[in-house]
Design a protein around this motif. Structure first.
Motif, PDB file in Angstrom:
ATOM      1  N   GLN A  35      -8.836  52.755 -72.525  1.00 20.80           N
ATOM      2  CA  GLN A  35      -7.962  52.775 -73.614  1.00 20.80           C
ATOM      3  C   GLN A  35      -6.477  52.736 -73.102  1.00 20.80           C
ATOM      4  OE1 GLN A  35      -9.839  56.419 -75.657  1.00 20.80           O
ATOM      5  NE2 GLN A  35     -10.236  54.966 -77.208  1.00 20.80           N
ATOM      6  N   GLY A  36      -6.098  53.523 -72.234  1.00 21.28           N
ATOM      7  CA  GLY A  36      -4.876  53.789 -71.963  1.00 21.28           C
ATOM      8  C   GLY A  36      -4.428  52.308 -71.492  1.00 21.28           C
ATOM      9  N   PHE A  37      -5.306  51.729 -70.510  1.00 19.71           N
ATOM     10  CA  PHE A  37      -4.934  50.209 -69.852  1.00 19.71           C
ATOM     11  C   PHE A  37      -4.597  49.246 -70.802  1.00 19.71           C
ATOM     12  CE2 PHE A  37      -6.895  46.345 -68.597  1.00 19.71           C
ATOM     13  CZ  PHE A  37      -5.754  45.953 -67.705  1.00 19.71           C
ATOM     14  N   TRP A  38      -5.795  49.452 -72.074  1.00 15.32           N
ATOM     15  CA  TRP A  38      -5.689  48.404 -73.084  1.00 15.32           C
ATOM     16  C   TRP A  38      -4.296  48.562 -74.189  1.00 15.32           C
ATOM     17  CZ3 TRP A  38      -6.981  43.436 -72.625  1.00 15.32           C
ATOM     18  CH2 TRP A  38      -8.074  43.335 -71.909  1.00 15.32           C
ATOM     19  N   ILE A  39      -3.994  49.816 -74.315  1.00 12.51           N
ATOM     20  CA  ILE A  39      -2.952  50.049 -74.948  1.00 12.51           C
ATOM     21  C   ILE A  39      -1.515  49.500 -74.111  1.00 12.51           C
ATOM     22  CG2 ILE A  39      -1.106  51.771 -75.528  1.00 12.51           C
ATOM     23  CD1 ILE A  39      -3.728  53.743 -76.356  1.00 12.51           C
ATOM     24  N   VAL A  40      -1.370  49.481 -72.784  1.00 13.04           N
ATOM     25  CA  VAL A  40      -0.098  48.983 -72.189  1.00 13.04           C
ATOM     26  C   VAL A  40      -0.432  47.511 -72.444  1.00 13.04           C
ATOM     27  CG1 VAL A  40       0.770  48.846 -69.738  1.00 13.04           C
ATOM     28  CG2 VAL A  40       0.002  51.080 -70.645  1.00 13.04           C
ATOM     29  N   MET A  41      -1.494  46.894 -72.075  1.00 10.57           N
ATOM     30  CA  MET A  41      -1.795  45.570 -72.044  1.00 10.57           C
ATOM     31  C   MET A  41      -1.481  44.780 -73.343  1.00 10.57           C
ATOM     32  SD  MET A  41      -2.321  44.190 -69.038  1.00 10.57           S
ATOM     33  CE  MET A  41      -2.676  42.736 -69.565  1.00 10.57           C
ATOM     34  N   MET A  42      -1.794  45.392 -74.564  1.00 14.73           N
ATOM     35  CA  MET A  42      -1.758  44.872 -76.004  1.00 14.73           C
ATOM     36  C   MET A  42      -0.111  45.007 -76.433  1.00 14.73           C
ATOM     37  SD  MET A  42      -4.677  43.573 -76.854  1.00 14.73           S
ATOM     38  CE  MET A  42      -3.943  43.043 -78.448  1.00 14.73           C
ATOM     39  N   LEU A  43       0.167  46.216 -75.776  1.00 11.82           N
ATOM     40  CA  LEU A  43       1.641  46.434 -76.072  1.00 11.82           C
ATOM     41  C   LEU A  43       2.655  45.345 -75.311  1.00 11.82           C
ATOM     42  CD1 LEU A  43       4.172  48.070 -77.108  1.00 11.82           C
ATOM     43  CD2 LEU A  43       4.194  49.535 -74.900  1.00 11.82           C
ATOM     44  N   ILE A  44       2.360  44.773 -74.127  1.00 12.58           N
ATOM     45  CA  ILE A  44       2.646  43.795 -73.720  1.00 12.58           C
ATOM     46  C   ILE A  44       2.921  42.355 -74.413  1.00 12.58           C
ATOM     47  CG2 ILE A  44       2.944  42.440 -71.531  1.00 12.58           C
ATOM     48  CD1 ILE A  44       2.227  44.968 -69.772  1.00 12.58           C
ATOM     49  N   VAL A  45       1.398  42.208 -74.676  1.00 11.51           N
ATOM     50  CA  VAL A  45       0.753  41.124 -75.209  1.00 11.51           C
ATOM     51  C   VAL A  45       1.566  40.801 -76.821  1.00 11.51           C
ATOM     52  CG1 VAL A  45      -1.088  39.748 -76.381  1.00 11.51           C
ATOM     53  CG2 VAL A  45      -1.371  40.718 -74.021  1.00 11.51           C
ATOM     54  N   SER A  46       1.544  42.105 -77.518  1.00  6.99           N
ATOM     55  CA  SER A  46       2.234  41.972 -79.015  1.00  6.99           C
ATOM     56  C   SER A  46       3.826  41.617 -78.708  1.00  6.99           C
ATOM     57  CB  SER A  46       1.992  43.407 -79.483  1.00  6.99           C
ATOM     58  OG  SER A  46       2.730  44.355 -78.813  1.00  6.99           O
ATOM     59  N   LYS A  47       4.334  42.404 -77.728  1.00 10.10           N
ATOM     60  CA  LYS A  47       5.883  41.802 -77.564  1.00 10.10           C
ATOM     61  C   LYS A  47       5.922  40.451 -77.420  1.00 10.10           C
ATOM     62  CE  LYS A  47       7.572  46.328 -78.113  1.00 10.10           C
ATOM     63  NZ  LYS A  47       8.335  46.499 -79.281  1.00 10.10           N
ATOM     64  N   ALA A  48       5.330  39.932 -76.335  1.00  9.29           N
ATOM     65  CA  ALA A  48       5.380  38.361 -75.953  1.00  9.29           C
ATOM     66  C   ALA A  48       4.999  37.692 -77.486  1.00  9.29           C
ATOM     67  CB  ALA A  48       4.294  38.288 -74.928  1.00  9.29           C
ATOM     68  N   VAL A  49       4.207  37.819 -77.955  1.00 11.02           N
ATOM     69  CA  VAL A  49       3.741  36.876 -79.092  1.00 11.02           C
ATOM     70  C   VAL A  49       5.048  37.188 -80.062  1.00 11.02           C
ATOM     71  CG1 VAL A  49       2.114  36.860 -80.880  1.00 11.02           C
ATOM     72  CG2 VAL A  49       1.110  37.224 -78.616  1.00 11.02           C
ATOM     73  N   TRP A  50       5.299  38.330 -80.369  1.00  9.97           N
ATOM     74  CA  TRP A  50       6.393  38.423 -81.436  1.00  9.97           C
ATOM     75  C   TRP A  50       7.513  37.582 -80.920  1.00  9.97           C
ATOM     76  CZ3 TRP A  50       7.576  40.739 -86.155  1.00  9.97           C
ATOM     77  CH2 TRP A  50       6.527  41.213 -86.774  1.00  9.97           C
ATOM     78  N   ARG A  51       7.894  37.799 -79.601  1.00 11.26           N
ATOM     79  CA  ARG A  51       9.299  37.070 -79.049  1.00 11.26           C
ATOM     80  C   ARG A  51       9.129  35.387 -79.293  1.00 11.26           C
ATOM     81  NH1 ARG A  51       9.328  40.632 -74.758  1.00 11.26           N
ATOM     82  NH2 ARG A  51       8.092  39.069 -73.494  1.00 11.26           N
ATOM     83  N   ILE A  52       8.006  34.842 -79.041  1.00  7.98           N
ATOM     84  CA  ILE A  52       7.634  33.621 -79.225  1.00  7.98           C
ATOM     85  C   ILE A  52       7.628  33.215 -81.034  1.00  7.98           C
ATOM     86  CG2 ILE A  52       6.040  31.602 -79.341  1.00  7.98           C
ATOM     87  CD1 ILE A  52       5.106  33.095 -76.607  1.00  7.98           C
ATOM     88  N   GLY A  53       7.082  34.019 -81.685  1.00  8.64           N
ATOM     89  CA  GLY A  53       7.010  34.090 -83.287  1.00  8.64           C
ATOM     90  C   GLY A  53       8.390  34.203 -84.107  1.00  8.64           C
ATOM     91  N   LEU A  54       9.072  34.840 -83.418  1.00  9.76           N
ATOM     92  CA  LEU A  54      10.445  35.008 -83.901  1.00  9.76           C
ATOM     93  C   LEU A  54      11.344  33.904 -83.929  1.00  9.76           C
ATOM     94  CD1 LEU A  54      11.582  38.913 -83.136  1.00  9.76           C
ATOM     95  CD2 LEU A  54      11.104  37.729 -85.465  1.00  9.76           C
ATOM     96  N   LYS A  55      11.112  33.129 -82.888  1.00  6.67           N
ATOM     97  CA  LYS A  55      11.980  31.694 -82.598  1.00  6.67           C
ATOM     98  C   LYS A  55      11.351  30.742 -83.664  1.00  6.67           C
ATOM     99  CE  LYS A  55      12.146  32.191 -77.677  1.00  6.67           C
ATOM    100  NZ  LYS A  55      11.867  31.763 -76.459  1.00  6.67           N
ATOM    101  N   LYS A  56      10.181  31.056 -84.296  1.00  7.54           N
ATOM    102  CA  LYS A  56       9.702  30.159 -85.468  1.00  7.54           C
ATOM    103  C   LYS A  56      10.100  30.620 -86.866  1.00  7.54           C
ATOM    104  CE  LYS A  56       7.039  27.314 -82.778  1.00  7.54           C
ATOM    105  NZ  LYS A  56       7.131  25.792 -82.858  1.00  7.54           N
ATOM    106  N   TYR A  57      10.582  31.998 -86.981  1.00  5.66           N
ATOM    107  CA  TYR A  57      10.746  32.641 -88.163  1.00  5.66           C
ATOM    108  C   TYR A  57      12.116  31.929 -88.743  1.00  5.66           C
ATOM    109  CZ  TYR A  57      11.958  36.505 -91.322  1.00  5.66           C
ATOM    110  OH  TYR A  57      12.208  37.063 -92.532  1.00  5.66           O
ATOM    111  N   LEU A  58      11.831  31.513 -90.069  1.00  3.50           N
ATOM    112  CA  LEU A  58      12.832  30.911 -90.949  1.00  3.50           C
ATOM    113  C   LEU A  58      13.684  31.802 -91.689  1.00  3.50           C
ATOM    114  CD1 LEU A  58      10.798  28.016 -92.133  1.00  3.50           C
ATOM    115  CD2 LEU A  58      12.419  27.958 -90.468  1.00  3.50           C
ATOM    116  N   GLY A  59      13.222  33.084 -92.166  1.00  2.46           N
ATOM    117  CA  GLY A  59      13.747  34.271 -92.746  1.00  2.46           C
ATOM    118  C   GLY A  59      14.105  33.880 -94.337  1.00  2.46           C
ATOM    119  N   LEU A  60      13.092  32.997 -94.906  1.00  2.00           N
ATOM    120  CA  LEU A  60      13.323  32.770 -96.258  1.00  2.00           C
ATOM    121  C   LEU A  60      12.820  33.991 -97.040  1.00  2.00           C
ATOM    122  CD1 LEU A  60      11.643  29.057 -96.283  1.00  2.00           C
ATOM    123  CD2 LEU A  60      14.196  29.712 -95.943  1.00  2.00           C
ATOM    124  N   GLY A  61      13.469  34.174 -98.139  1.00  2.00           N
ATOM    125  CA  GLY A  61      13.254  35.068 -99.101  1.00  2.00           C
ATOM    126  C   GLY A  61      13.918  36.451 -98.684  1.00  2.00           C
ATOM    127  N   GLY A  62      13.526  37.381 -98.974  1.00  2.02           N
ATOM    128  CA  GLY A  62      14.010  38.679 -98.768  1.00  2.02           C
ATOM    129  C   GLY A  62      15.140  39.197 -99.640  1.00  2.02           C
TER     130      GLY A  62
END
Length: 269
Positions: A242-269
């Protein structure tokens, strides 16, 4: 305001929100009851036709206990954060978080923990009352060490479940319509996690594959910790995984979000 005070404040707001929505809490408890009732009758019928008294390595008492525990754990680890986060992305509400001196991930994590705190305590009380009932009715013995490890496993499962939801929510950066996608992936993840039935049902090959994925460590593993199906060394290995997968998913989530933010248009808000 320091980072510690910010997250403490967010955590307290989450606790307050959970106490305000008492009707939602009551409906969540009720919604957990019906799947348990349905599976109770199904497994009672199945075991009634059994000559050996076991299916997939579970006795009748162990299977019923697994069904109850898995349903409760599923409600605990289900955060619904994927919908909330995806809504922030689509509505542009993420904009304010990007310019504020606070980490969006941290805010959502501590908000979720605060919202779950009262619910977690209540569900654990219900669970332990159920365990007392089962130990007398079905002669299921649960060592004290398993109970202590179960509480630790639940805490880690909650964090791991959040990280999985947080990663899946990032799909909203790429898809315009994501509500049906989340419904489909949510059900898929619960099934693979053992929230519907033990993953032994899938067979040895699929079970081996799931051992290399994080899902079984959110529901299946905690349920079998309390079920008495695992030896102490297996529980320790599971907690480490469980501890191992928490670390791995933390790394994966950060990487996915970094890529996703490059696509983010920021419309609305």
């Amino acid at each position: 305001m320091s980072t510690y005070l910010k997250y403490t404040r967010v955590f307290k707001l989450g606790v307050q929100a959970s106490l305000e929505y008492r009707l939602d809490f009551a409906l969540t408890l009720v919604s957990a009851f019906f799947p348990i009732l349905i599976q109770y009758y199904i497994w009672t019928a199945v075991y009634g036709q059994s000559e050996t008294g076991e299916f997939f390595g579970y006795t009748y008492g162990e299977m019923i206990l697994y069904t109850i525990v898995a349903a409760i754990v599923t409600k605990i680890v289900s955060t619904n954060m994927d919908h909330v986060i995806a809504s922030d992305i689509k509505d542009g509400a993420l904009n304010k978080h990007l310019v504020q001196p606070a980490n969006y991930f941290g805010l959502k994590l501590f908000s979720m923990l605060g919202q779950k705190m009262f619910f977690l305590g209540t569900m654990l009380v219900i669970l332990f009352m159920t365990l007392l009932y089962f130990t007398g009715l079905y002669d299921v013995r649960i060592p004290l060490a398993n109970l202590i490890c179960f509480v630790a496993a639940i805490g880690l499962s909650l964090i791991l479940g959040f990280l999985i939801s947080y990663t899946i929510a990032a799909i909203a950066f790429w898809l315009s319509e994501i509500s049906y996608f989340f419904e489909m992936t949510g059900l898929f993840v619960i099934i693979l996690s053992g929230g519907v039935f033990p993953i032994e049902v899938f067979g040895s090959t699929m079970n081996a594959i799931l051992s290399y994925l994080p899902f079984k460590y959110t529901i299946y593993f905690p349920a079998n910790v309390i079920n008495g199906k695992l030896a102490l060394h297996e529980i320790m290995n599971g907690l480490l995984m469980q501890g191992f997968w928490i670390v791995m998913m933390l790394i994966v989530s950060k990487a996915v979000w970094r890529i996703g933010l490059k696509k983010y248009l920021g419309l609305g808000g």
